[in-house]
Motif scaffolding. Structure first.
Motif, short mmCIF file in Angstrom:
data_model
loop_
_atom_site.label_atom_id
_atom_site.label_comp_id
_atom_site.label_asym_id
_atom_site.label_seq_id
_atom_site.Cartn_x
_atom_site.Cartn_y
_atom_site.Cartn_z
N ILE A 23 0.97 -1.27 0.05
CA ILE A 23 0.07 0.11 -0.19
C ILE A 23 0.95 1.26 -0.01
CG2 ILE A 23 -1.84 1.48 1.35
CD1 ILE A 23 -2.67 -1.45 2.51
N ASP A 24 0.66 2.16 -0.90
CA ASP A 24 1.23 3.48 -0.90
C ASP A 24 0.14 4.44 -0.90
OD1 ASP A 24 2.99 5.56 -1.24
OD2 ASP A 24 4.06 4.85 -3.13
N GLY A 25 0.21 5.20 0.05
CA GLY A 25 -0.59 6.29 0.47
C GLY A 25 -2.21 5.56 0.55
N ASP A 26 -3.11 5.84 -0.05
CA ASP A 26 -4.25 5.38 -0.17
C ASP A 26 -4.85 4.29 -1.13
OD1 ASP A 26 -4.59 7.01 -2.29
OD2 ASP A 26 -6.60 8.10 -1.78
N ARG A 27 -3.61 3.95 -1.92
CA ARG A 27 -3.85 2.99 -3.14
C ARG A 27 -2.98 1.49 -2.95
NH1 ARG A 27 -7.50 5.11 -6.15
NH2 ARG A 27 -8.15 6.41 -4.55
N ILE A 28 -3.43 0.63 -3.63
CA ILE A 28 -2.86 -0.46 -3.82
C ILE A 28 -1.83 -0.18 -4.68
CG2 ILE A 28 -2.96 -2.91 -4.30
CD1 ILE A 28 -6.01 -2.80 -3.36
N ALA A 29 -0.52 -0.42 -4.49
CA ALA A 29 0.71 -0.29 -5.27
C ALA A 29 1.20 -1.31 -6.04
CB ALA A 29 1.81 0.76 -4.53
N GLU A 30 1.07 -2.53 -5.29
CA GLU A 30 1.61 -3.71 -6.09
C GLU A 30 1.27 -5.07 -5.43
OE1 GLU A 30 6.40 -5.31 -7.04
OE2 GLU A 30 5.88 -3.59 -5.57
N ILE A 31 1.16 -6.07 -6.15
CA ILE A 31 0.53 -7.30 -5.53
C ILE A 31 1.61 -8.33 -6.05
CG2 ILE A 31 -1.29 -9.10 -5.70
CD1 ILE A 31 -3.06 -6.50 -6.51
N GLY A 32 1.82 -9.45 -5.08
CA GLY A 32 2.89 -10.46 -5.47
C GLY A 32 2.51 -11.60 -4.76
N GLU A 33 3.36 -12.62 -4.97
CA GLU A 33 3.32 -13.85 -4.43
C GLU A 33 4.52 -14.31 -3.81
OE1 GLU A 33 1.24 -18.41 -5.65
OE2 GLU A 33 1.46 -16.69 -7.25
N GLY A 34 4.56 -15.16 -2.69
CA GLY A 34 5.76 -15.64 -1.93
C GLY A 34 6.08 -14.96 -0.83
N PRO A 35 7.08 -15.12 -0.33
CA PRO A 35 7.42 -14.60 1.05
C PRO A 35 7.92 -12.93 0.68
CG PRO A 35 8.99 -16.55 0.52
CD PRO A 35 8.24 -16.21 -0.67
N ALA A 36 7.66 -12.27 1.90
CA ALA A 36 7.80 -10.80 1.67
C ALA A 36 7.82 -10.21 3.16
CB ALA A 36 6.58 -10.20 0.97
N ASP A 37 8.78 -9.38 3.47
CA ASP A 37 8.58 -8.55 4.59
C ASP A 37 7.25 -7.85 4.94
OD1 ASP A 37 11.16 -9.65 5.52
OD2 ASP A 37 12.13 -8.13 4.37
N GLY A 38 6.83 -7.72 6.09
CA GLY A 38 5.64 -6.62 6.30
C GLY A 38 4.95 -6.96 7.20
N VAL A 39 3.73 -6.86 7.49
CA VAL A 39 2.62 -7.28 8.37
C VAL A 39 2.08 -8.73 8.11
CG1 VAL A 39 0.36 -6.86 9.60
CG2 VAL A 39 2.17 -4.80 8.85
N ASP A 40 2.75 -9.75 8.79
CA ASP A 40 2.07 -10.99 8.71
C ASP A 40 0.87 -11.33 8.88
OD1 ASP A 40 2.16 -13.67 8.44
OD2 ASP A 40 4.17 -14.06 9.16
N LEU A 41 0.16 -11.64 7.94
CA LEU A 41 -1.33 -11.91 8.35
C LEU A 41 -1.51 -13.40 8.58
CD1 LEU A 41 -3.29 -10.01 5.52
CD2 LEU A 41 -2.63 -9.17 7.75
N GLY A 42 -0.68 -14.32 8.59
CA GLY A 42 -0.64 -15.57 9.10
C GLY A 42 -1.63 -16.36 8.45
N GLY A 43 -1.48 -16.40 7.08
CA GLY A 43 -2.63 -17.23 6.21
C GLY A 43 -3.88 -16.89 6.04
N ARG A 44 -4.28 -15.72 6.73
CA ARG A 44 -5.58 -15.24 6.79
C ARG A 44 -6.23 -14.89 5.38
NH1 ARG A 44 -3.69 -12.56 11.40
NH2 ARG A 44 -4.36 -13.39 13.37
N TRP A 45 -7.43 -14.66 5.24
CA TRP A 45 -8.03 -14.41 4.02
C TRP A 45 -7.87 -12.80 3.93
CZ3 TRP A 45 -9.78 -17.13 0.09
CH2 TRP A 45 -10.48 -18.56 0.44
N LEU A 46 -7.56 -12.09 2.75
CA LEU A 46 -7.43 -10.87 2.65
C LEU A 46 -8.32 -10.59 1.33
CD1 LEU A 46 -6.25 -8.12 3.90
CD2 LEU A 46 -4.52 -8.26 2.02
N THR A 47 -9.28 -9.96 1.59
CA THR A 47 -10.44 -9.38 0.66
C THR A 47 -10.37 -7.97 0.37
OG1 THR A 47 -12.59 -9.14 1.99
CG2 THR A 47 -11.76 -11.50 1.26
#
Length: 372
Positions: A23-47
């Motif tokens: 997320i950059d500002g109020d926008r979705i800036a990039e989407i990816g798959e695989g390991p990444a640093d950041g807030v770990d959602l623990g495999g939860r659904w994100l919709t």
């Protein structure tokens, strides 16, 4: 700049099992798959954030109150449970009251808090009035409609009209000319009456099965007409009260998620509990979470849209289909091109769900509303 990682991302065309987004500002800036640093959602659904196009109140307040504080109370309550976009729904009232309420809700639309205004009434059939005051229902009136649209300052996005009433088809055409999405509802019309409504410019049905003549094999009526109308969107209140689980399952199997908009029809009692409340001018009793008029008729609901999504899944519908019917379908219906999907460039409205399909986190416009 925020990264949410290790999530089951529900995208418009697929689920990414181990995904991340930035997320950059109020926008979705990039989407990816695989390991990444950041807030770990623990495999939860994100919709995507949920979109409710039919909601009247919550947390003890209602849009009809025509008070800025009440409008914000309703908005904040539903937003905290994942409804990041909604229409401020107004039930049938006196003409001056409806104009005043439309003007107040329009202020919230101007501020970006709401996506628009929804008028449920007063041009409804008294025979299928539901929880609308019969003394305030009117025959279709172009002048009255124009005055409410003017009070709403271009923010009225949706209106329900019974097409069989005298002048109903002309009013549907007039609303379509204004770019207002018109729904057939609270109707006792025949199959032919309601198909004429769709032919005149209606594009959706208000809470299918509820507030309309029942389906019968020799008198198919509004339900069959709405389902048969090509591309028409059908609202569905899957709160476990308004429709049986098999009915909801049948609708998804027959129409598909692209023609269903899950809604709450929630009133001020949502989030409060049992007790006595007002819906417009009518007294409502809530017992065990079910809202009814004094005559026993179901009156609105006490659900959040997240609860409706979860209950829809419990009725046999796939989670991804339930989410689509509460996000992308209503967004497309109302041309809300900035929301409704997890896609780069769209506003970062997001919901995190736990294993029980309870809301664990909410992001709106890139900011946490409910932080995990």
């Amino acid at each position: 700049m925020t990264v949410l990682s290790n999530a089951r991302l529900v995208l418009p065309d697929r689920v990414v099992e181990a995904g991340w987004l930035r997320i950059d500002g109020d926008r979705i800036a990039e989407i990816g798959e695989g390991p990444a640093d950041g807030v770990d959602l623990g495999g939860r659904w994100l919709t995507p954030g949920l979109i409710d196009i039919h909601v009247h109140g919550g947390n003890g307040a209602a849009f009809n109150a025509a008070e800025p504080k009440a409008v914000q109370t309703v908005t904040d309550f539903h937003r905290s449970f994942g409804t990041t976009s909604m229409l401020g729904g107004l039930v049938t009232g006196k003409p001056d009251d409806m104009r005043t309420a439309a003007a107040v809700v329009a202020d919230s639309c101007d501020a970006g808090e709401l996506a628009g205004i929804y008028l449920e009434g007063p041009f409804l059939n008294v025979a299928r009035k539901g929880a609308h005051d019969p003394e305030l229902l009117r025959m279709p009136d172009v002048e009255l409609m124009e005055s409410v649209l003017e009070a709403g300052r271009g923010h009225v996005r949706q209106v329900t009209i019974a097409p069989e009433l005298p002048g109903g088809l002309d009013l549907i055409k007039r609303c379509a000319d204004h770019g207002v999405v018109t729904a057939v509802g609270h109707t006792d019309g025949s199959y032919e009456d309601v198909r004429a409504g769709f032919d005149s410019g209606a594009s959706m049905a208000t809470h299918l099965f509820n507030g309309m003549r029942p389906l019968h094999h020799r008198d198919p009526g509004p339900i069959a007409a709405s389902m048969a109308a090509a591309g028409a969107i059908c609202e569905v209140i899957a709160d476990g009260v308004h429709l049986a689980p098999g009915t909801v399952d049948m609708l998804f199997a027959t129409l598909g998620a692209d023609r269903i908009a899950l809604v709450t029809d929630a009133m001020s009692a949502a989030g409060v509990g049992d007790g006595e409340f007002q819906l417009g001018h009518l007294k409502v009793h809530v017992v065990d979470g079910v809202a009814r008029l004094e005559n026993g008729s179901i009156a609105s609901s006490t659900a959040t849209l997240a609860q409706v999504v979860a209950r829809t899944v419990g009725m046999g519908v796939a989670f991804t289909d339930a989410v689509r019917a509460a996000t992308l379908t209503p967004a497309r219906l109302h041309n809300l091109s900035d929301v409704g999907a997890i896609s780069t460039g769209l506003r970062a409205d997001l919901v995190v769900w736990d294993e029980n399909l309870d809301v664990a986190g909410v992001v709106r416009a890139g900011r946490w509303i409910r932080e995990i």
